[in-house]
Design an enzyme around this catalytic site. Structure first.
Site, PDB file in Angstrom:
ATOM      1  N   GLY A 105     -25.485  -1.000  28.991  1.00  0.00           N
ATOM      2  CA  GLY A 105     -24.537   0.054  29.372  1.00  0.00           C
ATOM      3  C   GLY A 105     -23.146  -0.490  29.658  1.00  0.00           C
ATOM      4  O   GLY A 105     -22.131   0.156  29.365  1.00  0.00           O
TER       5      GLY A 105
ATOM      6  N   THR B 104       1.739  -2.653   8.478  1.00  0.00           N
ATOM      7  CA  THR B 104       1.622  -3.381   9.743  1.00  0.00           C
ATOM      8  C   THR B 104       2.976  -4.017  10.071  1.00  0.00           C
ATOM      9  O   THR B 104       3.611  -4.605   9.189  1.00  0.00           O
ATOM     10  CB  THR B 104       0.532  -4.473   9.620  1.00  0.00           C
ATOM     11  OG1 THR B 104      -0.687  -3.837   9.258  1.00  0.00           O
ATOM     12  CG2 THR B 104       0.354  -5.233  10.922  1.00  0.00           C
TER      13      THR B 104
ATOM     14  N   GLU C 151      -5.974  -5.985   3.883  1.00  0.00           N
ATOM     15  CA  GLU C 151      -5.838  -7.118   2.935  1.00  0.00           C
ATOM     16  C   GLU C 151      -7.011  -7.148   1.956  1.00  0.00           C
ATOM     17  O   GLU C 151      -7.468  -8.217   1.525  1.00  0.00           O
ATOM     18  CB  GLU C 151      -5.624  -8.435   3.670  1.00  0.00           C
ATOM     19  CG  GLU C 151      -4.327  -8.344   4.489  1.00  0.00           C
ATOM     20  CD  GLU C 151      -3.694  -9.647   4.834  1.00  0.00           C
ATOM     21  OE1 GLU C 151      -3.869 -10.619   4.076  1.00  0.00           O
ATOM     22  OE2 GLU C 151      -2.982  -9.689   5.864  1.00  0.00           O
TER      23      GLU C 151
ATOM     24  N   SER D 254       0.823  -1.224   0.000  1.00  0.00           N
ATOM     25  CA  SER D 254       0.000   0.000   0.000  1.00  0.00           C
ATOM     26  C   SER D 254       0.851   1.265   0.000  1.00  0.00           C
ATOM     27  O   SER D 254       1.940   1.307   0.577  1.00  0.00           O
ATOM     28  CB  SER D 254      -0.898   0.032   1.240  1.00  0.00           C
ATOM     29  OG  SER D 254      -1.741  -1.085   1.242  1.00  0.00           O
ATOM     30  N   GLU D 255       0.305   2.280  -0.638  1.00  0.00           N
ATOM     31  CA  GLU D 255       0.940   3.601  -0.674  1.00  0.00           C
ATOM     32  C   GLU D 255      -0.122   4.644  -0.343  1.00  0.00           C
ATOM     33  O   GLU D 255      -1.320   4.333  -0.374  1.00  0.00           O
ATOM     34  CB  GLU D 255       1.510   3.877  -2.077  1.00  0.00           C
ATOM     35  CG  GLU D 255       2.596   2.896  -2.466  1.00  0.00           C
ATOM     36  CD  GLU D 255       3.308   3.284  -3.761  1.00  0.00           C
ATOM     37  OE1 GLU D 255       2.844   4.223  -4.451  1.00  0.00           O
ATOM     38  OE2 GLU D 255       4.329   2.641  -4.051  1.00  0.00           O
TER      39      GLU D 255
ATOM     40  N   GLN E  73     -24.707  -4.663  22.623  1.00  0.00           N
ATOM     41  CA  GLN E  73     -26.136  -4.466  22.889  1.00  0.00           C
ATOM     42  C   GLN E  73     -26.604  -5.397  24.018  1.00  0.00           C
ATOM     43  O   GLN E  73     -27.342  -4.984  24.899  1.00  0.00           O
ATOM     44  CB  GLN E  73     -26.931  -4.729  21.596  1.00  0.00           C
ATOM     45  CG  GLN E  73     -28.331  -4.156  21.622  1.00  0.00           C
ATOM     46  CD  GLN E  73     -28.340  -2.621  21.670  1.00  0.00           C
ATOM     47  OE1 GLN E  73     -27.365  -1.966  21.317  1.00  0.00           O
ATOM     48  NE2 GLN E  73     -29.425  -2.053  22.159  1.00  0.00           N
TER      49      GLN E  73
ATOM     50  N   SER F 224      -6.648   0.267  -2.349  1.00  0.00           N
ATOM     51  CA  SER F 224      -7.441  -0.725  -3.090  1.00  0.00           C
ATOM     52  C   SER F 224      -6.886  -0.920  -4.500  1.00  0.00           C
ATOM     53  O   SER F 224      -6.827  -2.033  -5.013  1.00  0.00           O
ATOM     54  CB  SER F 224      -8.905  -0.271  -3.178  1.00  0.00           C
ATOM     55  OG  SER F 224      -9.497  -0.344  -1.902  1.00  0.00           O
TER      56      SER F 224
ATOM     57  N   GLY G 160      -3.070 -14.573   2.515  1.00  0.00           N
ATOM     58  CA  GLY G 160      -3.203 -13.657   3.649  1.00  0.00           C
ATOM     59  C   GLY G 160      -4.652 -13.504   4.079  1.00  0.00           C
ATOM     60  O   GLY G 160      -4.950 -13.398   5.276  1.00  0.00           O
ATOM     61  N   ARG G 161      -5.556 -13.498   3.092  1.00  0.00           N
ATOM     62  CA  ARG G 161      -6.978 -13.287   3.420  1.00  0.00           C
ATOM     63  C   ARG G 161      -7.542 -14.441   4.251  1.00  0.00           C
ATOM     64  O   ARG G 161      -8.490 -14.249   5.018  1.00  0.00           O
ATOM     65  CB  ARG G 161      -7.769 -13.061   2.118  1.00  0.00           C
ATOM     66  CG  ARG G 161      -7.469 -11.686   1.559  1.00  0.00           C
ATOM     67  CD  ARG G 161      -7.926 -11.443   0.139  1.00  0.00           C
ATOM     68  NE  ARG G 161      -7.442 -10.128  -0.304  1.00  0.00           N
ATOM     69  CZ  ARG G 161      -7.334  -9.734  -1.563  1.00  0.00           C
ATOM     70  NH1 ARG G 161      -7.679 -10.554  -2.544  1.00  0.00           N
ATOM     71  NH2 ARG G 161      -6.875  -8.527  -1.854  1.00  0.00           N
TER      72      ARG G 161
HETATM   73  N1  CAA Z   1      -3.072 -14.637  -8.331  1.00  0.00           N
HETATM   74  C1  CAA Z   1      -2.191 -14.474  -9.373  1.00  0.00           C
HETATM   75  N2  CAA Z   1      -2.356 -13.504 -10.327  1.00  0.00           N
HETATM   76  C2  CAA Z   1      -3.427 -12.699 -10.201  1.00  0.00           C
HETATM   77  C3  CAA Z   1      -4.368 -12.823  -9.159  1.00  0.00           C
HETATM   78  C4  CAA Z   1      -4.153 -13.849  -8.202  1.00  0.00           C
HETATM   79  N3  CAA Z   1      -5.008 -14.016  -7.184  1.00  0.00           N
HETATM   80  N4  CAA Z   1      -5.304 -11.872  -9.296  1.00  0.00           N
HETATM   81  C5  CAA Z   1      -4.993 -11.165 -10.397  1.00  0.00           C
HETATM   82  N5  CAA Z   1      -3.853 -11.673 -10.960  1.00  0.00           N
HETATM   83  C6  CAA Z   1      -3.187 -11.252 -12.185  1.00  0.00           C
HETATM   84  C7  CAA Z   1      -4.189 -11.267 -13.346  1.00  0.00           C
HETATM   85  O1  CAA Z   1      -4.245 -12.539 -13.943  1.00  0.00           O
HETATM   86  C8  CAA Z   1      -3.607 -10.237 -14.275  1.00  0.00           C
HETATM   87  O2  CAA Z   1      -2.524 -10.834 -14.981  1.00  0.00           O
HETATM   88  P1  CAA Z   1      -2.042 -10.402 -16.473  1.00  0.00           P
HETATM   89  O3  CAA Z   1      -0.737  -9.721 -16.256  1.00  0.00           O
HETATM   90  O4  CAA Z   1      -1.860 -11.680 -17.173  1.00  0.00           O
HETATM   91  O5  CAA Z   1      -3.065  -9.490 -17.072  1.00  0.00           O
HETATM   92  C9  CAA Z   1      -3.001  -9.212 -13.321  1.00  0.00           C
HETATM   93  O6  CAA Z   1      -2.807  -9.876 -12.062  1.00  0.00           O
HETATM   94  C10 CAA Z   1      -3.876  -7.999 -13.115  1.00  0.00           C
HETATM   95  O7  CAA Z   1      -5.137  -8.439 -12.640  1.00  0.00           O
HETATM   96  P2  CAA Z   1      -6.390  -7.450 -12.562  1.00  0.00           P
HETATM   97  O8  CAA Z   1      -6.601  -6.834 -13.921  1.00  0.00           O
HETATM   98  O9  CAA Z   1      -7.510  -8.187 -11.953  1.00  0.00           O
HETATM   99  O10 CAA Z   1      -5.837  -6.313 -11.592  1.00  0.00           O
HETATM  100  P3  CAA Z   1      -6.490  -4.966 -11.050  1.00  0.00           P
HETATM  101  O11 CAA Z   1      -5.513  -3.873 -11.169  1.00  0.00           O
HETATM  102  O12 CAA Z   1      -7.841  -4.774 -11.657  1.00  0.00           O
HETATM  103  O13 CAA Z   1      -6.624  -5.252  -9.453  1.00  0.00           O
HETATM  104  C11 CAA Z   1      -7.623  -6.101  -7.448  1.00  0.00           C
HETATM  105  C12 CAA Z   1      -7.297  -6.317  -8.933  1.00  0.00           C
HETATM  106  C13 CAA Z   1      -8.236  -7.425  -6.988  1.00  0.00           C
HETATM  107  C14 CAA Z   1      -8.625  -4.980  -7.237  1.00  0.00           C
HETATM  108  C15 CAA Z   1      -6.307  -5.806  -6.670  1.00  0.00           C
HETATM  109  O14 CAA Z   1      -5.818  -4.527  -6.979  1.00  0.00           O
HETATM  110  C16 CAA Z   1      -6.463  -5.914  -5.170  1.00  0.00           C
HETATM  111  O15 CAA Z   1      -6.453  -7.018  -4.609  1.00  0.00           O
HETATM  112  N6  CAA Z   1      -6.571  -4.757  -4.455  1.00  0.00           N
HETATM  113  C17 CAA Z   1      -6.571  -4.747  -3.006  1.00  0.00           C
HETATM  114  C18 CAA Z   1      -5.169  -4.658  -2.490  1.00  0.00           C
HETATM  115  C19 CAA Z   1      -5.030  -5.171  -1.098  1.00  0.00           C
HETATM  116  O16 CAA Z   1      -5.625  -6.161  -0.706  1.00  0.00           O
HETATM  117  N7  CAA Z   1      -4.158  -4.516  -0.334  1.00  0.00           N
HETATM  118  C20 CAA Z   1      -3.874  -4.955   0.981  1.00  0.00           C
HETATM  119  C21 CAA Z   1      -2.563  -4.444   1.409  1.00  0.00           C
HETATM  120  S1  CAA Z   1      -1.705  -5.488   2.512  1.00  0.00           S
HETATM  121  C22 CAA Z   1      -2.381  -5.286   4.029  1.00  0.00           C
HETATM  122  O17 CAA Z   1      -3.458  -4.782   4.192  1.00  0.00           O
HETATM  123  C23 CAA Z   1      -1.587  -5.880   5.133  1.00  0.00           C
HETATM  124  C24 CAA Z   1      -1.963  -5.500   6.492  1.00  0.00           C
HETATM  125  O18 CAA Z   1      -2.008  -4.377   6.902  1.00  0.00           O
HETATM  126  C25 CAA Z   1      -2.307  -6.574   7.444  1.00  0.00           C
END
Ligand code: CAA
Length: 380
Positions: free
Chosen positions: A340, A158, A363, A126-127, A336, A132, A242-243
């Site tokens: 209180g 984290t 995540e 994340s940045e 709930q 998202s 992770g999820r």
């Molecule tokens: N496994 C492997 N490859 C995958 C994949 C997966 N599960 N999901 C997508 N890909 C690949 C696709 O096949 C595609 O490949 P190509 O290069 O062949 O095209 C590529 O990745 C791009 O896929 P999308 O077009 O679906 O990508 P997108 O830009 O539309 O994004 C998204 C998809 C699901 C929205 C993704 O951006 C996402 O998961 N966003 C949320 C990010 C997130 O969860 N951040 C959490 C940060 S970590 C954290 O929170 C830790 C903490 O504090 C505890």
């Protein structure tokens, strides 16, 4: 799908439950109140083999399966959600991608100390303007001799304030979009890596997160994880695992809220009878237990699919989506039922309520889980 626990799973649950009851639960409220990182618990979790549960024994881990990981995460998180996420990040966001994508030398150098609990890891995707929309990375790695120079800022990391090792995602070729993102293994104490102030958060206050700033930080070729341009796929595959961990954390929070509510309803009396004997409350507890069990089954199914080597993006997203929403609903209902008393810090349910919220955000938000599920449905 057979979800029967093995004797090894049962023994693990007994061991973690004992640790959680003896060491974790008694200080959970204090960690929250003081926003204190539980260094001593992290050390004990390392000794108990909880920091690299799925990593083979010869690489410093416990050599157990993803179901064992879910069971242990639920137990620790039911006692303290902050301690749960510290463990989850190290296991699934750091050890897991190293196990899958690192070469042998990288595993020896970086994975062994992380899995054995000697070092702590963080995951830097994340940045400030890429949460998202994870592909919108601004941090860059520019080729320099036989390595790269990294510049940019990561957000909400984290374990960031404490981590020794990090997995970093950044742009090596901006023109290539998500195929221009690469992954690197970072020594968090090296020159050019700076940690920001810890975030002041609503919940999971014992787990610290911060910005991480890279200022002309140099990495060698031996720190590249996977191949150049493979970073986005490594990040997505890592989040699939992770999820499952966050679903198990949510399950732990939901269980703690349910147990507190059920316990309270059995002793508190109103209108001449126990609160639990009012049918409105009895039915509510029945619904809570049903939702809890459904969330557990979804989470264990995702873990079993991972164990069987099947693709589980959709199932992990469903488990995380449902379990996180159950945690929030149950924590709210638990307050709930306490009336209180639910609103004051003397009772634990207001902490569960604050801790539950983040499981719908990190995540991947609930909205992102629905994006993942819908995309997978359309692919099928
Ligand atoms: N496994 C492997 N490859 C995958 C994949 C997966 N599960 N999901 C997508 N890909 C690949 C696709 O096949 C595609 O490949 P190509 O290069 O062949 O095209 C590529 O990745 C791009 O896929 P999308 O077009 O679906 O990508 P997108 O830009 O539309 O994004 C998204 C998809 C699901 C929205 C993704 O951006 C996402 O998961 N966003 C949320 C990010 C997130 O969860 N951040 C959490 C940060 S970590 C954290 O929170 C830790 C903490 O504090 C505890």
């Amino acid at each position: 799908m057979d979800l029967t626990l093995t004797p090894e799973h049962e023994a693990l649950v007994a061991m973690v439950r004992e640790f959680a009851a003896r060491d974790v639960k008694p200080i959970a409220a204090q960690l929250d109140r003081e926003a204190r990182f539980p260094k001593e618990l992290v050390a004990t979790m390392g000794q108990l083999g909880l920091m690299g549960i799925e990593v083979p024994v010869e690489l410093g881990g416990s050599g157990l399966d993803p179901i064992a990981y879910v069971l242990a995460m639920e137990e620790v998180s039911a006692a303290c959600a902050s301690t749960g996420v510290i463990m989850s990040v190290n296991n699934s966001l750091v050890c897991d991608p190293l196990l899958k994508f690192a070469d042998e030398a990288q595993k020896q150098r970086w994975l062994v100390p992380l899995a054995s609990g000697e070092r702590l890891g963080c995951f830097m995707l994340s940045e400030p303007e890429a949460g998202s929309d994870a592909a919108a990375q601004k941090t860059t790695a520019t080729p320099d001799g036989d390595g790269w120079v990294i510049d940019g800022t990561k957000n909400w990391i984290t374990n960031g304030p404490q981590a020794d090792t990090g997995i970093l995602f950044c742009m090596t070729d901006r023109a290539a979009g998500h195929r221009g993102i690469s992954a690197f293994i970072i020594d968090m104490n090296a020159p050019g890596v700076r940690r920001g102030h810890k975030d002041d958060k609503l919940g999971i206050r014992g787990s610290h997160s911060s910005q991480i700033m890279f200022d002309e930080h140099r990495v060698g070729r031996e720190q590249l994880l996977g191949k150049v341009g493979e970073g986005f796929k490594i990040a997505m595959a890592t989040l699939d695992c992770g999820r499952i961990g966050i679903a198990a954390q949510a399950l732990g929070i939901a269980r703690a809220a349910f147990e507190a509510a059920a316990g309270y309803a059995c002793v508190r009396r109103t209108f001449g009878k126990r609160v639990v004997d009012h049918q409105a409350i009895g039915f509510q507890l029945a619904d809570m237990e049903t939702e809890l069990e459904a969330a557990r089954l979804l989470t264990l199914r995702a873990a079993a699919m991972k164990h069987a080597g099947q693709r589980h993006s959709r199932e992990s997203a469903m488990a995380k989506l449902y379990a996180s929403e159950v945690a929030n609903r149950l924590a709210k209902a638990a307050i709930q039922i306490h009336g209180g008393n639910g609103y004051v810090t003397e009772f634990p349910v207001e902490r569960h309520y604050r801790d539950a919220k983040i499981t719908e955000i990190y995540e991947g938000t609930s909205e992102i889980q629905r994006v993942v599920i819908a995309a997978d449905l359309l692919r099928a």
